[in-house]
Design a protein around this motif. Sequence first.
Motif, PDB file in Angstrom:
ATOM      1  N   LEU A 774      25.449  23.628   7.161  1.00 50.65           N
ATOM      2  CA  LEU A 774      24.309  24.488   6.771  1.00 50.65           C
ATOM      3  C   LEU A 774      23.186  25.173   7.456  1.00 50.65           C
ATOM      4  N   VAL A 775      23.033  26.180   6.716  1.00 51.72           N
ATOM      5  CA  VAL A 775      21.355  26.612   7.562  1.00 51.72           C
ATOM      6  C   VAL A 775      20.328  26.713   6.392  1.00 51.72           C
ATOM      7  N   ASP A 776      19.067  26.283   6.956  1.00 50.10           N
ATOM      8  CA  ASP A 776      17.419  26.352   6.153  1.00 50.10           C
ATOM      9  C   ASP A 776      17.097  27.443   6.900  1.00 50.10           C
ATOM     10  N   VAL A 777      15.489  28.190   5.826  1.00 52.79           N
ATOM     11  CA  VAL A 777      15.477  29.351   6.610  1.00 52.79           C
ATOM     12  C   VAL A 777      13.726  29.061   5.318  1.00 52.79           C
ATOM     13  N   GLU A 778      12.876  29.583   6.285  1.00 54.17           N
ATOM     14  CA  GLU A 778      11.166  28.487   5.745  1.00 54.17           C
ATOM     15  C   GLU A 778      10.792  30.102   5.981  1.00 54.17           C
ATOM     16  N   ALA A 779       9.597  30.651   5.357  1.00 51.39           N
ATOM     17  CA  ALA A 779       8.573  31.940   5.992  1.00 51.39           C
ATOM     18  C   ALA A 779       7.142  31.040   5.653  1.00 51.39           C
ATOM     19  N   ILE A 791       7.895  29.895   1.378  1.00 48.11           N
ATOM     20  CA  ILE A 791       9.224  30.476   0.611  1.00 48.11           C
ATOM     21  C   ILE A 791       9.973  29.799   1.737  1.00 48.11           C
ATOM     22  N   GLY A 792      11.208  29.432   1.030  1.00 43.87           N
ATOM     23  CA  GLY A 792      12.237  28.979   2.032  1.00 43.87           C
ATOM     24  C   GLY A 792      13.485  28.701   0.809  1.00 43.87           C
ATOM     25  N   ALA A 793      14.809  28.432   1.804  1.00 48.25           N
ATOM     26  CA  ALA A 793      15.957  27.684   1.122  1.00 48.25           C
ATOM     27  C   ALA A 793      16.211  26.954   2.190  1.00 48.25           C
ATOM     28  N   ASP A 794      17.203  25.449   1.437  1.00 43.54           N
ATOM     29  CA  ASP A 794      17.267  24.331   2.222  1.00 43.54           C
ATOM     30  C   ASP A 794      18.793  24.784   1.904  1.00 43.54           C
ATOM     31  N   ASN A 795      19.900  25.085   2.917  1.00 40.87           N
ATOM     32  CA  ASN A 795      21.488  25.732   2.641  1.00 40.87           C
ATOM     33  C   ASN A 795      21.721  27.011   1.847  1.00 40.87           C
ATOM     34  N   VAL A 796      20.552  27.817   2.759  1.00 37.04           N
ATOM     35  CA  VAL A 796      20.644  29.139   1.827  1.00 37.04           C
ATOM     36  C   VAL A 796      21.814  30.007   1.989  1.00 37.04           C
ATOM     37  N   THR A 797      23.184  28.951   2.228  1.00 32.91           N
ATOM     38  CA  THR A 797      24.634  29.669   2.435  1.00 32.91           C
ATOM     39  C   THR A 797      25.526  29.141   1.454  1.00 32.91           C
ATOM     40  N   ASP A 798      24.681  27.400   0.522  1.00 37.60           N
ATOM     41  CA  ASP A 798      25.169  26.982  -0.647  1.00 37.60           C
ATOM     42  C   ASP A 798      26.591  26.804   0.148  1.00 37.60           C
ATOM     43  N   GLU A 799      26.443  25.912   0.862  1.00 39.24           N
ATOM     44  CA  GLU A 799      27.351  25.175   1.085  1.00 39.24           C
ATOM     45  C   GLU A 799      28.138  23.629   0.639  1.00 39.24           C
ATOM     46  N   TYR A 800      29.399  23.259   0.456  1.00 42.13           N
ATOM     47  CA  TYR A 800      29.765  22.455  -0.305  1.00 42.13           C
ATOM     48  C   TYR A 800      31.334  21.983   0.707  1.00 42.13           C
ATOM     49  N   PRO A 801      31.197  20.343   0.521  1.00 40.51           N
ATOM     50  CA  PRO A 801      32.369  19.928   1.247  1.00 40.51           C
ATOM     51  C   PRO A 801      33.552  20.344   0.170  1.00 40.51           C
ATOM     52  N   ASP A 802      34.398  20.122   1.158  1.00 36.65           N
ATOM     53  CA  ASP A 802      35.769  20.264   0.273  1.00 36.65           C
ATOM     54  C   ASP A 802      35.951  19.509  -0.720  1.00 36.65           C
ATOM     55  N   PHE A 828      19.151  24.794  -2.152  1.00 42.85           N
ATOM     56  CA  PHE A 828      17.865  24.289  -2.829  1.00 42.85           C
ATOM     57  C   PHE A 828      16.709  25.040  -2.508  1.00 42.85           C
ATOM     58  N   VAL A 829      16.273  26.657  -4.011  1.00 42.03           N
ATOM     59  CA  VAL A 829      15.448  27.570  -2.856  1.00 42.03           C
ATOM     60  C   VAL A 829      14.124  26.593  -3.461  1.00 42.03           C
ATOM     61  N   TYR A 830      12.934  27.492  -2.548  1.00 39.43           N
ATOM     62  CA  TYR A 830      11.015  26.499  -3.213  1.00 39.43           C
ATOM     63  C   TYR A 830       9.932  27.527  -2.557  1.00 39.43           C
ATOM     64  N   GLY A 831       8.926  27.188  -2.727  1.00 41.50           N
ATOM     65  CA  GLY A 831       8.119  27.751  -2.592  1.00 41.50           C
ATOM     66  C   GLY A 831       7.046  26.904  -2.449  1.00 41.50           C
ATOM     67  N   ARG A 832       5.923  27.004  -1.314  1.00 39.29           N
ATOM     68  CA  ARG A 832       4.548  25.834  -1.327  1.00 39.29           C
ATOM     69  C   ARG A 832       4.009  26.677  -1.120  1.00 39.29           C
ATOM     70  N   LEU A 833       2.253  25.848  -1.644  1.00 38.03           N
ATOM     71  CA  LEU A 833       1.111  26.575  -1.822  1.00 38.03           C
ATOM     72  C   LEU A 833       0.400  25.334  -1.201  1.00 38.03           C
ATOM     73  N   THR A 834      -0.199  25.403   0.167  1.00 35.22           N
ATOM     74  CA  THR A 834      -0.874  24.669   0.660  1.00 35.22           C
ATOM     75  C   THR A 834      -2.662  24.711   1.346  1.00 35.22           C
ATOM     76  N   TYR A 835      -3.524  24.286   0.105  1.00 36.05           N
ATOM     77  CA  TYR A 835      -4.737  24.412   0.979  1.00 36.05           C
ATOM     78  C   TYR A 835      -5.737  23.163   1.782  1.00 36.05           C
ATOM     79  N   SER A 836      -6.160  23.628   2.543  1.00 33.33           N
ATOM     80  CA  SER A 836      -6.556  23.301   3.945  1.00 33.33           C
ATOM     81  C   SER A 836      -8.264  22.700   3.268  1.00 33.33           C
ATOM     82  N   PHE A 837      -8.518  21.346   3.960  1.00 34.29           N
ATOM     83  CA  PHE A 837     -10.503  21.016   3.744  1.00 34.29           C
ATOM     84  C   PHE A 837     -11.190  21.913   4.928  1.00 34.29           C
TER      85      PHE A 837
END
Length: 837
Positions: A774-779, A791-802, A828-837
Amino acid sequence: MDNNNGSHTFSRASLSVLSVLLASTAPAQEANQQGSQNAADMERIIVTGTRVANRSALDTAVPVDVVSGEQLENLGVTEVSQALSVTVPSFNFPRPGLADGTDTVRPATLRGLAPDQTLVLVNGKRRHQAALVNINNSIGRGSTAVDLNTIPNAIIQSVEVLRDGASAQYGSDAIAGVINLRLKTDADGGDAGVTYGWRETSYDVLVRPIPAPNPTWSAPSRLSRDLSDGETLTVSAWKGLPIGSTGSVVIAAEYKDQEHTERGGYDTRQQYPLVNGQYDPRELTFDRFNSWYGEPEMEQKTLFVNAEYEVASGATVYGWASYQDRDALSAGFYRIASDVRNTIEIYPDGFLPLIAPEVIDLSAAFGATWRLGEWNMDSSLSYGRNEMDYRIRNTLNRSLGPASKTTFDSGGFDYDQLTLNVSGVRTVDVGLASPLNIAIGVEARRETFGIDAGEPDSYRNGGVRLPDGSPTQSGAQVFPGFRPENEVDEDRTAVGAYIDLEANLTQQLLASVALRGESYSDFGENLAGKLSLRYDFTEQFALRASVQNGFKAPSLQQQYFSTTSTNFIGGIPFDIATFPVNDPAAIALGAQPLDAEESLNYSLGAVARIGDLTLTIDAYRIDIDDRIVLSENLTSGDVINYLTSLGFIGIGGGRFFINGVDTETEGVDVVLTYPLTTDALGRFDFTLTANYNSTDVTRVPTTPQLSALPTPPVLFNRFNVLSYEEGTPEDKYAAAINWTLGGWGATLRATRYGEVLSPDPNPALDVVLSPTTLVDVEARLSVTDHIKVAIGADNVTDEYPDPLPPANNLTGTQSFSNYSAFGRSGRFVYGRLTYSF
């Protein structure tokens, strides 16, 4: 429901004397460093596995991994267990489905051992277990565990994972190792973030042949599905505030709303009764992807507060409190319209029963650290409670006929833990190469476990019979309620005392010795010891080794969990139960009071530093005797006849917890890290990890009573033996690169899960799941000093067990095995927005 004393003992009097002696000599700080430290310091200095101050992870005599709070954040699936599964070499989180409450409180494993053989601490203090005991055929069957996902990522500064037995240091459960979650103590700062993601996936399923004679509907042997589901919204925030000039309080909150995923197969079964010998036309329009099988639906609200304050005398008071409310929804197997368990007047097209547990988890702790002469003292009182109540929806009680309700309160269970500890640490110059570090302490713990019955309609038999006149099963379909006779309210106490010595005998040789005794009110006493050594040949290379005996006390859940269902055999009702070990029927079958599991742990490792590159290699062996397991269902005719002959009329057998499985586990962990800083391209942090792990079952339990039957039943069959031996990956490799340059950042991670066996009661149907990467990537980009997007994706190549062969998937529901080490939900594709105090 789809679903004596140990060999090392000492007298209670001796323990009492030792406890008083230790208490009088100023017990103190339980590896719980207080004070403000930044994230880099927290990653460099550890408090788990050693009670020496300012010891780094690479300077210990045992292997410790440190996972930073930032690593927990740089994932799409924001769960502590998920983060550890991709950062700790021998930690796995399989994410089972169709497993009742286990869908909601999912167990994890370290070094291929049971979930309850890893101790979990928060700020160095024992965390309470979940009330749930896993009784279904998934990894962790028969075990209880701590639910790591009750702690929000936002409050965690770092997680330290001790990959070595540590019962002599921390007590029961630390056979595989220790996980210590260290909480933030910042007096300022904070952030608020929103993460939104979903499953964008495509997968294939193998389809069972259409039953003969061929009806008018058809299906290929293999189907592909494209799905967008599992939408997940996570809103979290934390804020650090000062308390005067010497204290801080961190408040963290998290809200999570998750939709379910559906990874079931194609149901080719005939759904409806024949009409005048012909197939019902509804067979052509019925949605044959009729099941939920994947991630549960979930709404979760969590609040966590951690505080500390230094008073004028120099002492520090500290404490934390947490509350989580989790409402989940998962499913059982689909009941087709023609199923005898269905009432056609209520569900003309059949029904999918839904299990809706509500989990309430809370904790609170208060303590203080101070100086008493040369001693650094620590004393704390902590409390934790976990309760789980079941509401069953979209179902029925077949024995009530058309008058049946469709929603039932099936009852639930709860567990709580109250812990008082006092400990102390000091150093003494005894003429060695370093001062001798002495840590002593005592701990008293009280635990309770209870079961509450459901409403009568959730378990009773209403007497409505099947069309052929035969009686039908009692209770709510998929999860019959707990009965009044299942109700329990049990408690126990435990008192322990330890001494821990550590020093450099020479400039090169570090030695650590620990001894801990514990006395339990239910099963007796246990004494555990540990010896650890480390020899630094040069500043760049060292060898380390340890040997210890450990133990895991039987949980109250294992001793007293009870549930009953009624089956009809030849028209006669028989109660089939999960018996507590003190039940007369269980005793008749050979059940005995549960004793502690006992282990011998050996490890040998090496630490190498070559410039900024670090490499650790640690081999281990863990021999465990008398593991506690849940027996098979003992419902053969011989068992029924035997029980009847003893006067147990209407008892059709069941299952119970029993000691008696011995295992040998061997493995190797490898961790390599290398930071690289460049002028033009920024900083790169490279991490490589690997684990090889193998377990052999060397003994299974028997009882004289069952062995004397004409056909002795098997208490622990090949299915469960193979689950222990081959149900977790034999090997696991991971590589990660984390990059930062100015306001930019990225993470690339690949995790290869080795071969896993998905066993079946029929050896011909065992399935080997192929290795999968499984390959995960985030920028990430810091838009301003306060705003960061990712933005990123967990399991970007969309792998499944047999996929499971059709012969292993009789209903079409379970298209993939629960033994997959990474679940079966896809990209799993996602986006995240963070505001730091």
